[in-house]
Design an enzyme around this catalytic site. Structure first.
Site, mmCIF file in Angstrom:
data_model
loop_
_atom_site.group_PDB
_atom_site.id
_atom_site.type_symbol
_atom_site.label_atom_id
_atom_site.label_comp_id
_atom_site.label_asym_id
_atom_site.label_seq_id
_atom_site.Cartn_x
_atom_site.Cartn_y
_atom_site.Cartn_z
ATOM 1 N N ASP A 111 -5.863 37.735 11.083
ATOM 2 C CA ASP A 111 -5.230 39.042 10.958
ATOM 3 C C ASP A 111 -4.760 39.522 12.323
ATOM 4 O O ASP A 111 -5.465 39.385 13.329
ATOM 5 C CB ASP A 111 -6.258 40.022 10.372
ATOM 6 C CG ASP A 111 -5.673 41.373 10.060
ATOM 7 O OD1 ASP A 111 -4.782 41.450 9.192
ATOM 8 O OD2 ASP A 111 -6.111 42.363 10.684
ATOM 9 N N GLU A 157 -1.082 35.624 11.204
ATOM 10 C CA GLU A 157 -0.294 36.791 10.833
ATOM 11 C C GLU A 157 0.232 37.359 12.145
ATOM 12 O O GLU A 157 -0.425 38.125 12.834
ATOM 13 C CB GLU A 157 -1.135 37.841 10.116
ATOM 14 C CG GLU A 157 -0.284 39.037 9.672
ATOM 15 C CD GLU A 157 -1.037 40.360 9.618
ATOM 16 O OE1 GLU A 157 -0.589 41.248 8.869
ATOM 17 O OE2 GLU A 157 -2.042 40.527 10.336
#
Length: 562
Positions: free
Chosen positions: A212, A287
């Site tokens: 993330d 990401e």
């Protein structure tokens, strides 16, 4: 241990299915999806024809940001089950031939995490505080934040602490919610703890990590003020229009000092060495909201990550010219570092593409749509475009990501009651932005079951629309014209014709609005225009929608052989 298994490089061609655990399947009827619910539904994913599943966070968390606020990186939140449940789910996935990728959230923790609570209790300048980004404030009495940075979720990115005697204290940085303090990744202690976290889950058999905010973690020296040059792009875009004539200096000047700093690459090289020491080709997927694609490719150099999500592709409108441009740019950029391009149309942070592709007003990432949004989509148009876009995407060489429910053609849920919304964006912007709840509503499995088969009771943490009855998996399973059947057929053909490892060659479509390409022995024609065009000759292998008499209708993609 050192790997002794053959290098299949499975990740270069994989179709990876994202599971948002709280919305996938509920085993106990409490309205919250869980790990045993996932385990029991995995056979239906294997039947779909995917290669791996990726789970959004299931760790111990106060759930102020749906699990992206982690309070313990090495345990399962009771909402989702136990470590034994995790092991059972992992075993079942591997039995079915599915690899398992888990989310890792290294930019920030929950404010409830023991490490942050220790930092709050410690004095300024302590080793505990150095684990996070604490700073003295500006102004005569430190009453102003250390700089002007704003949170991705809205509002300023700094919160002031209170000293034990009740007086105002230092400020701490949170690029997201105030309950998600950012780690100090210049601190070796932080780096060692996350290496421990990697090993903990690798030892339990996970096949990789989706990282993330992989473009975050390192902040520019001195934490300088920064004002975005353009509206939007808060998740890391350089603020330069796609296709513009920006120089490297323009990009450097416009890039936020908290995104895409060079120091993140050292971290991922260290992580790659750890993953390489395990059997089975464990992977890292980034990401990374980074423009341009040539910069994003730095995250997937041979000694760093294996994949990076292709957000420029996701954000490209349904139009032939920009689609061809982003496909060319993607393949070129990633090939230059010997990595596969990835393709993705939906995830847990964006409006579902069955709605997004028919929006008629700008909708920045994370803003969401609701009853009062401008330019709301026409559902039938959105679904036609979504099916056509998926058929195009699955014909491209590289790895593809699917988001749970897109194989059912699920649209964004627009009419959620205000009182049901839970996304921090909704609250931090006082309802000016709807946030991401609309793409996170629990998905339907069985039309006539409680909560449409999501669980054994009617409970669901977000209310499900009545429309779910018509879109449930059991309704679509035996309908050859359903979106589920389209996905199953496309994935089977993709594998049979080895499209993921093929080579793309553009063809002359004869129409500006039609994208035409060849991949191996398959020709693909995607009509992004408003009117039908003549259907080229050949055996029809796949069509995203009904074909006319020798006609390729608008918003339709066809695969041909011959």
């Amino acid at each position: 241990m050192t790997s002794v298994l053959p290098r299949t490089e499975w990740w270069r061609s994989a179709v990876i299915y994202q599971i948002y655990p709280r919305s996938f399947a509920d085993s106990n009827g409490d309205g919250m999806g869980d790990l045993l619910g996932i385990r029991d539904r995995l056979p239906e994913l294997a039947e779909l024809g995917i290669d791996a599943v990726w789970l959004s966070p299931f760790y111990t968390s106060p759930q102020r940001d749906a699990g992206y606020d982690v309070a313990d990186y090495c345990d399962v939140d009771p909402l989702f089950g136990t470590l034994d449940d995790f092991d059972s789910m992992t075993s079942r996935a591997h039995e079915l031939g599915l690899r398992l990728i888990v989310d890792l959230v290294p930019n920030h923790s929950s404010s409830d995490h023991r490490w942050f609570q220790e930092a709050l209790a410690a004095a300024p300048g302590s080793v505990e505080r150095d684990r996070y980004m604490f700073r003295d404030g500006l102004g005569e009495n430190g009453e102003l934040p250390p700089n002007n940075w704003e949170s991705v979720f809205g509002g300023r990115a700094w919160t002031r602490t209170e000293n034990p005697d009740g007086t105002p204290g230092q400020w701490y940085l949170h690029l997201f919610d105030s309950t998600q303090p950012d780690f100090n990744w210049h601190n070796p202690w932080v780096r060692r703890r996350f290496e421990d976290v990697l090993r903990f889950w690798l030892d339990r058999g996970v096949d990789g990590f989706r990282v993330d905010v992989a473009h975050g973690m390192i902040k520019a020296e001195g934490l300088p003020d920064w004002t975005p040059p353009l509206a939007g792009g808060s998740m890391g875009g350089a603020g330069i229009p796609e296709g513009g004539d920006a120089t490297a200096a323009d990009l450097a000047a416009s890039r936020a000092p908290f995104w895409a700093q060079a120091g993140v690459h050292e971290i991922y090289r260290e992580w790659r060495e750890i993953l390489n020491s395990y059997d089975g080709e464990r992977i890292l997927a980034a990401e990374a909201w980074v423009d341009p694609l040539t910069d994003m490719a730095k995250w997937v150099r041979p000694d760093e990550m294996h994949q990076a999500f292709n957000f420029p592709y996701l954000e490209t409108p349904w139009a032939a010219v920009p689609l061809r441009a982003v496909i060319d740019a993607s393949i070129s950029a990633f090939a230059a570092v010997e990595a596969p391009s990835t393709w993705v149309l939906s995830n847990h942070d964006v409006v579902r593409h069955a709605s997004r592709l028919a929006l008629t007003a700008e909708n920045p990432q994370g803003a969401g749509i609701g009853p009062k949004s401008a330019g709301l989509p026409i559902p039938e148009l959105g679904l036609s475009r979504a099916r056509a876009a998926t058929a195009l995407m699955l014909a491209l060489p590289g790895s593809a990501y699917l988001y749970q429910g897109e194989e059912l053609g699920l649209p964004e849920v627009i009419d959620l009651p205000d009182e049901a919304r839970q996304d921090p964006t909704w609250f931090r912007t006082n309802g000016e932005r709807y946030g991401r709840d609309g793409c996170r509503v629990p998905i339907p499995w069985e039309a006539n079951s409680p909560s449409y088969g999501f669980g054994p009771s009617d409970a669901a943490w977000l209310p499900q629309p009545a429309e779910w009855a018509t879109l449930a998996r059991d309704v679509q399973r035996h309908d050859d014209n359903s979106t589920l059947s389209l996905y199953r057929h496309a994935l089977a053909l993709r594998r049979a014709h080895e499209l993921a490892t093929g080579e793309l060659k553009w063809l002359d479509s004869g129409a500006d609005a039609v994208l035409a390409l060849r991949n191996g022995d398959v020709r693909v024609y995607a009509n992004t225009g408003d009117s039908a065009v003549p259907l080229p000759a050949g055996e029809v292998l796949l069509a995203s929608g009904p074909l006319g008499e020798n006609q390729l209708p608008a918003d339709t993609t066809v695969w041909l052989r011959g």
